[in-house]
Write a protein that holds these residues in place. Structure first.
Motif, mmCIF file in Angstrom:
data_model
loop_
_atom_site.group_PDB
_atom_site.id
_atom_site.type_symbol
_atom_site.label_atom_id
_atom_site.label_comp_id
_atom_site.label_asym_id
_atom_site.label_seq_id
_atom_site.Cartn_x
_atom_site.Cartn_y
_atom_site.Cartn_z
ATOM 1 N N VAL A 36 -14.573 -37.853 -16.959
ATOM 2 C CA VAL A 36 -14.551 -39.220 -16.442
ATOM 3 C C VAL A 36 -15.654 -39.415 -15.409
ATOM 4 C CG1 VAL A 36 -13.184 -40.801 -15.018
ATOM 5 C CG2 VAL A 36 -12.125 -39.615 -16.946
ATOM 6 N N LEU A 37 -15.874 -38.397 -14.598
ATOM 7 C CA LEU A 37 -16.930 -38.498 -13.590
ATOM 8 C C LEU A 37 -18.288 -38.613 -14.256
ATOM 9 C CD1 LEU A 37 -14.542 -37.458 -11.853
ATOM 10 C CD2 LEU A 37 -16.228 -36.287 -10.469
ATOM 11 N N ALA B 85 -18.765 -42.138 -15.513
ATOM 12 C CA ALA B 85 -18.925 -43.159 -14.484
ATOM 13 C C ALA B 85 -20.219 -42.995 -13.680
ATOM 14 C CB ALA B 85 -17.723 -43.110 -13.524
ATOM 15 N N PHE C 80 -9.994 -45.015 -20.011
ATOM 16 C CA PHE C 80 -10.235 -43.578 -20.204
ATOM 17 C C PHE C 80 -9.078 -42.919 -20.957
ATOM 18 C CE2 PHE C 80 -12.589 -44.263 -16.042
ATOM 19 C CZ PHE C 80 -13.853 -44.265 -16.617
ATOM 20 N N TRP D 260 -5.983 -43.316 -20.396
ATOM 21 C CA TRP D 260 -4.814 -43.088 -19.530
ATOM 22 C C TRP D 260 -3.758 -44.157 -19.785
ATOM 23 C CZ3 TRP D 260 -8.394 -42.999 -14.621
ATOM 24 C CH2 TRP D 260 -9.125 -41.795 -14.613
ATOM 25 N N TYR E 285 -21.410 -44.224 -8.689
ATOM 26 C CA TYR E 285 -20.473 -44.248 -9.809
ATOM 27 C C TYR E 285 -20.088 -45.698 -10.068
ATOM 28 C CZ TYR E 285 -19.847 -39.238 -8.980
ATOM 29 O OH TYR E 285 -20.042 -37.892 -8.829
ATOM 30 N N ILE F 280 -17.167 -47.883 -11.284
ATOM 31 C CA ILE F 280 -15.716 -47.731 -11.421
ATOM 32 C C ILE F 280 -15.148 -48.909 -12.215
ATOM 33 C CG2 ILE F 280 -13.549 -47.447 -10.119
ATOM 34 C CD1 ILE F 280 -15.681 -45.340 -9.403
ATOM 35 N N VAL G 28 -6.313 -47.873 -12.944
ATOM 36 C CA VAL G 28 -7.445 -47.074 -13.443
ATOM 37 C C VAL G 28 -8.465 -46.888 -12.311
ATOM 38 C CG1 VAL G 28 -9.349 -46.953 -15.093
ATOM 39 C CG2 VAL G 28 -7.151 -47.915 -15.801
ATOM 40 N N ARG G 29 -8.737 -47.984 -11.643
ATOM 41 C CA ARG G 29 -9.673 -47.957 -10.517
ATOM 42 C C ARG G 29 -9.246 -46.923 -9.476
ATOM 43 N NH1 ARG G 29 -8.498 -52.849 -6.945
ATOM 44 N NH2 ARG G 29 -6.940 -51.411 -6.100
ATOM 45 N N THR H 72 -9.527 -43.291 -10.749
ATOM 46 C CA THR H 72 -10.927 -42.887 -10.899
ATOM 47 C C THR H 72 -11.541 -42.584 -9.530
ATOM 48 O OG1 THR H 72 -11.083 -44.334 -12.826
ATOM 49 C CG2 THR H 72 -13.151 -43.525 -11.920
ATOM 50 N N ARG I 7 -10.118 -39.335 -8.076
ATOM 51 C CA ARG I 7 -10.666 -38.134 -8.736
ATOM 52 C C ARG I 7 -12.083 -37.837 -8.280
ATOM 53 N NH1 ARG I 7 -8.038 -37.385 -14.447
ATOM 54 N NH2 ARG I 7 -9.872 -36.185 -15.044
#
Ligand code: AMP
Ligand code: MG
Length: 267
Positions: A4-5, A8, A25, A27, A225, A227, A234-235, A238, A241
């Protein structure tokens, strides 16, 4: 690194159209909320270590258009950290005194001290965003600021600060809904200004300015990144993480105790 990183993270190229504000993603909401709690707990542990170590610092730069969720991130992700080690600074319209100095003057004195996590709610990036879009300075002035920003951030990095920059990407439709909610709800109306509608009309120009700012200033030591901002859960996950990974990589450690403390019996 975390997939995910990677998705983004802004590299040399950026097409904001490729970053869906409604991304999930894969989720799901329920598990994501549980995962957020776990991330926040881990972040709190890491922050304690960073604070105890007191040699390095972290600067989180939060940028978004109006109703983009900056305050939500502060409230929903950064809670749970020890307030003694977190310093949030919000940057609004500059005062006359601030305007009579270079654009980094008001920012530099709020950078985090060793052991601290500093959070900028808006930042020096406004000087290449709103300043560009609203033509508050000539082109020649804002254009050279990208280089100044890169050099300024390099200075902070060289002196022990890790920088992580987050653009909360909200769609036009989600912004419309959030504005309407603000207008309709007495508890939220204070957040809304009529001028927000002028900025909303300038959205294409803002997106262009954001794109240029992100591409020109995203470097390995101070990455940007993007987001996904339309779904708050989700925000939040993210962001959590990214911060957790960033601090984990620093691997902060408790300092060695003074000689003679270990095993000491207090009488
Ligand atoms: P808010 O975040 O809603 O409190 O709004 C702060 C306002 O200050 C936003 O409209 C920003 O565009 C504006 N602002 C922040 N920094 C600057 C700057 N350097 N120059 C002009 N306006 C700014
Ligand atoms: Mg506002």
């Amino acid at each position: 690194m975390d997939e995910v990183l990677d998705l983004a993270r802004v590299g040399r190229r950026l097409h904001l159209d490729d970053h869906d504000p409604g991304e999930t993603f894969g989720w799901h909401k329920g598990p994501a909320k549980a995962a957020l709690e776990a991330e926040i707990a881990r972040l709190a542990e890491l922050q304690t270590l960073l604070f105890a170590e007191r040699t390095r610092s972290v600067l989180v730069v939060l940028q978004a258009m109006d109703a983009g969720g900056k305050d939500g991130v502060l409230r929903e992700v950064l809670t749970g950290l020890n307030p003694a080690g977190v310093r949030v600074t919000s940057f609004g319209v500059p005062s006359d005194e601030e305007l009579s100095h270079d654009f980094l003057w008001r920012v530099h004195r709020h950078t985090p001290a060793a052991g601290e996590i500093g959070v900028f709610n808006r930042s020096h990036y406004e000087d290449v965003l709103v300043v560009r879009v609203k033509k508050l300075a000539p082109t020649a002035v804002w254009r050279r600021r990208y280089a100044h920003i890169r050099q300024f951030e390099q200075l902070l990095v060289d002196e022990g600060t890790t920088i992580v920059k987050l653009f909360l990407n909200v769609s036009a439709e989600e912004q419309r809904k959030r504005f309407q909610d603000r207008i309709d709800s007495p508890d939220e109306r204070w957040k809304f200004r009529l001028g927000d509608l002028d900025d909303r009309k300038l959205r294409p120009a803002y997106l262009k300015a954001y794109r240029d700012a992100l591409v020109r200033t995203s470097v390995p030591h101070a990455p940007w990144y993007v987001i996904p901002g339309d779904r708050k859960w989700v925000r939040n996950l993210t962001v959590a993480r990214i911060l957790r990974h960033t601090i984990e990589r620093l691997d902060p450690q408790y300092p060695k105790p003074e000689p003679g403390i270990e095993g000491l019996i207090v009488t």
